[in-house]
Design an enzyme around this catalytic site. Structure first.
Site, PDB file in Angstrom:
ATOM      1  N   THR B 153       0.756  -1.169   0.127  1.00  0.00           N
ATOM      2  CA  THR B 153      -0.630   0.491  -0.249  1.00  0.00           C
ATOM      3  C   THR B 153       1.038   1.004  -0.107  1.00  0.00           C
ATOM      4  O   THR B 153       1.372   1.853  -1.275  1.00  0.00           O
ATOM      5  CB  THR B 153      -1.287  -0.020   1.075  1.00  0.00           C
ATOM      6  OG1 THR B 153      -0.642   0.365   2.103  1.00  0.00           O
ATOM      7  CG2 THR B 153      -2.235  -1.250   0.941  1.00  0.00           C
ATOM      8  N   LYS B 179       3.615  -6.883   4.090  1.00  0.00           N
ATOM      9  CA  LYS B 179       4.342  -5.109   4.110  1.00  0.00           C
ATOM     10  C   LYS B 179       3.590  -4.992   5.167  1.00  0.00           C
ATOM     11  O   LYS B 179       2.937  -5.031   6.646  1.00  0.00           O
ATOM     12  CB  LYS B 179       3.031  -5.409   2.586  1.00  0.00           C
ATOM     13  CG  LYS B 179       1.041  -5.881   3.380  1.00  0.00           C
ATOM     14  CD  LYS B 179       0.454  -4.515   3.674  1.00  0.00           C
ATOM     15  CE  LYS B 179       0.645  -3.483   2.688  1.00  0.00           C
ATOM     16  NZ  LYS B 179      -0.186  -2.531   3.783  1.00  0.00           N
ATOM     17  N   THR B 190       1.966  -8.310  11.436  1.00  0.00           N
ATOM     18  CA  THR B 190       2.119  -7.797  10.914  1.00  0.00           C
ATOM     19  C   THR B 190       0.618  -7.372  10.651  1.00  0.00           C
ATOM     20  O   THR B 190       0.062  -7.907  10.683  1.00  0.00           O
ATOM     21  CB  THR B 190       3.379  -7.161   9.838  1.00  0.00           C
ATOM     22  OG1 THR B 190       3.428  -6.113   9.319  1.00  0.00           O
ATOM     23  CG2 THR B 190       2.614  -8.330   8.248  1.00  0.00           C
ATOM     24  N   ASN B 401       1.052  11.182   6.899  1.00  0.00           N
ATOM     25  CA  ASN B 401       0.178  10.832   7.430  1.00  0.00           C
ATOM     26  C   ASN B 401      -0.979  11.700   7.406  1.00  0.00           C
ATOM     27  O   ASN B 401      -2.154  11.737   8.230  1.00  0.00           O
ATOM     28  CB  ASN B 401       0.888  10.170   8.817  1.00  0.00           C
ATOM     29  CG  ASN B 401       1.274   9.322   9.134  1.00  0.00           C
ATOM     30  OD1 ASN B 401       0.430   7.914   8.452  1.00  0.00           O
ATOM     31  ND2 ASN B 401       2.167   8.936   8.491  1.00  0.00           N
ATOM     32  N   THR B 406      -5.375   6.740   5.899  1.00  0.00           N
ATOM     33  CA  THR B 406      -5.738   4.845   5.589  1.00  0.00           C
ATOM     34  C   THR B 406      -6.875   4.817   6.516  1.00  0.00           C
ATOM     35  O   THR B 406      -7.715   5.042   6.914  1.00  0.00           O
ATOM     36  CB  THR B 406      -4.482   4.845   7.204  1.00  0.00           C
ATOM     37  OG1 THR B 406      -4.722   5.673   8.175  1.00  0.00           O
ATOM     38  CG2 THR B 406      -3.209   4.323   7.099  1.00  0.00           C
TER      39      THR B 406
END
Lengths: 406, 406
Positions: B153, B179, B190, B401, B406
């Site tokens: 991503t 990832k 993860t 961010n 997200t």
């Protein structure tokens, strides 16, 4: 950067509490960096300190002295925290107290030392002791604003407040100052907070008052989750207002007095958040209907300290998914996510484990456009409400902390 | 930004494990965003999932299916996490499994779904189901590199590794991909990790292996302290290497096999840190001589997640005072700060509660100039050592961010 106007109210002097400010030239020549406070004989003094195991030398010494006798002087330097300085640091804090004791004709143990600034550098103790006479010469009751300036480090503005209430037919004043802008997740008190009142309060009751008030103010703020080595907060009650002495928590004057003290503490704590390093938002996190305060705090701090939530707030991005993710990882046992609802200001953004059907991105963007935002998280598993205050994470936060040596 | 070259080793195919990649156009047309993995009949499959209470719909469904039977297919989409999507999200994950089951002539419960990407948006399930035939048509054993690309991503590069060992006279392969670049503090695994081996391992032993290995790899990394809603990690053992089946942890082949698996897991976990959002440093935090792992982790994460330590690392500023402050607030009971020593690489920077007498700023600056840094904190109160890996906090972290949803 800072949030809000930062305009200060009139700071009423507190009878029996004098303040003197001087320039010791610790980091910059000419800067006001030394503050002496004189507490009238017969006062009650209560204090709380950082729970950081690496607490600074002055914190260690102040705790010792406070156990030995009621303090008569508080001496604070900025520009150097005297933390991570080992045995030499303790000796320097001790020397500061000895010199002031000698000059003021007081006992060494009647003096509480405080330091704030860079960690790990030797305290330039001679500069401090050389400036003590000037500080003593400046002692007077109407010096609160100068003191608020004198305790600043990376703060961009002074933090102070003052209230007056009628207590038992007497006018009682409560005035306080605070400082702090980074390494802020107090675990006892802020970096530094000093509040004085002329109310008459018994020592053990005053200690209960400061602990309760700190727990609802300085212990409910976080900028970066980093608890400082030097957090200290002092509450002095001189008794000069001559009200009937508040000698227990069930005394008829207790609740009214406590409410006024808590108001002062909350304002001082919020002022630290408004001036947080790089802050562009003042954010209230309100966890509602939790089973107990402990789980509410887990949720509130998980959200308040999430770098992903904080960068979204900086971007004014109503990224509610990051809020839900932070709630979900907070560590609350048996959390039923389907019962949780989340509001930003008055806008319902999430419920039943997902986005609220009524919610639109425009609503979220409008809510986040303001400088002051409330995120309300209802857990629907009890009746306890808990509030913490925090800031966003901006580019300036990184710049300030990549350049400033705390 | 990322740390290190990111060069990948040869990725050996795993007999009995096929991978097909397709483009469903979930976020961007033409991007590889759908990965199907086919597990040969007779394999053992073990998995661990996020402990975030707001776990995503595919995580909920995958856990259910895993309890019902040994999986035959893993299907992963990127671009949408299908998290915070409520009942509709569950229905969409279910529909994906049903369509794949129909196309592959398998049972619905033999399929584990995985999603990663933006939280809180409805899953574009039709795009996914339309791409399933292309994914199935692409199934082959030498597709690991494409799969590593297909699960990215905000990752800036693919993460994969592969080892071969001799086990019982048979050549055994272990190959894996992972990832993740943000919302990284896995609490089970993860964001996504897939490891396959052709070794023969009994199901319950494989589950013990994945839990132990994850605990020493993915559960020891943090970028921002934010545990994701979608963390999932799968370990498949096809048995095609025909070694004597490892049927207990005391089996003679267990330790050698386990060591190789752990090596793969650690490399995949470290690859996530090296590619952390905005990362300019790869930092190993090594807590030594603690009384137990729990307190070591408190200390390690307090340092690893301190925004003040992380911004100092970004600035290559040997600000050891912030490290001590983080250790001091970590919450370890009865911590004697005078016993603690701190090294950066081989440089002793602090001991006895303050700066080491031998330490110079130049030494600290030299140590921090490198891209890869080890901070060692010796607590001198036991014999347990614990390692976690993390990154710095850079301007790019804030930029990424504040802009990426997200």
């Amino acid at each position: 950067m800072a949030v809000g106007s930062g305009q200060l109210p009139t700071l009423h002097p507190v009878a029996g509490f004098k303040i003197g400010i001087a320039s010791a030239g610790i980091k910059k020549p000419g800067r006001l960096d030394l503050v002496i406070m004189q507490v009238a004989e017969g006062s009650a003094v209560a204090a709380v300190f950082t729970k950081n195991a690496f607490c600074a030398a002055p914190v260690q010494l102040a705790k010792q002295h406070l156990r030995a006798q009621t303090p008569l002087f508080l001496v604070t330097n900025t520009g150097n925290a005297n933390a991570g300085t080992g045995a030499a640091g303790l000796a320097n804090a001790q020397l500061t107290c000895e010199k002031l004791a000698h000059l003021a004709n007081a006992s060494v143990q009647s003096i509480l030392p405080f330091s704030t600034g860079v960690i790990g550098e030797p305290l330039p103790v001679e500069k401090i002791t050389n400036a003590l006479p000037a500080g003593l010469a400046d002692l007077r009751e109407d010096n609160w604003l100068q003191a608020a300036h004198g305790i600043m480090t990376t703060d961009t503005r002074p933090k102070a407040t003052s209230v007056q209430i009628d207590l038992d037919g007497k006018r009682v004043t409560i005035t306080g100052i605070s400082k702090g802008a980074g390494m802020i997740k107090p675990n006892m008190a802020t970096m530094l907070g000093y509040v004085a009142t002329d109310a008459a309060v018994q020592q053990d009751v005053l200690q209960q008052i400061i602990e309760r008030a700190v727990n609802r103010s300085f212990n409910r703020i976080t900028i970066d989750g980093d608890t400082s080595t030097n957090d200290s907060c002092v509450l002095v009650a001189t008794g000069h207002a001559r009200n009937a002495t508040i000698d227990s928590v069930s005394h008829p004057l207790f609740e009214k007095f406590y409410s006024a003290v808590e108001k002062v503490f909350v304002e001082l704590a919020q002022a630290i958040i408004r001036d947080g390093e790089g802050a562009t938002k003042f954010v209230t996190i309100n966890v509602q209907d939790g089973a107990n305060e402990k789980e509410n705090l887990l949720v509130a701090y998980a959200v308040a300290e999430s770098p992903l939530v904080k960068t979204a707030l900086f971007a004014s991005d109503p990224n509610w998914g990051r809020i839900l993710a932070a709630v979900g990882r907070a560590g609350v046992e048996n959390l039923d996510v389907n019962l949780i609802s989340v509001h930003i200001n008055n806008v319902l953004i999430a419920e039943h484990g997902g986005r609220a059907p009524t919610y639109t991105e425009q609503q979220g963007a409008d809510a986040l456009a303001a400088e002051e935002i409330t995120i309300s998280i209802n857990l629907s598993r009890g009746d306890v409400d808990t509030t913490v205050w925090t800031t966003d994470f901006s580019h300036d936060y990184v710049t300030i902390n990549a350049e400033y040596r705390t």
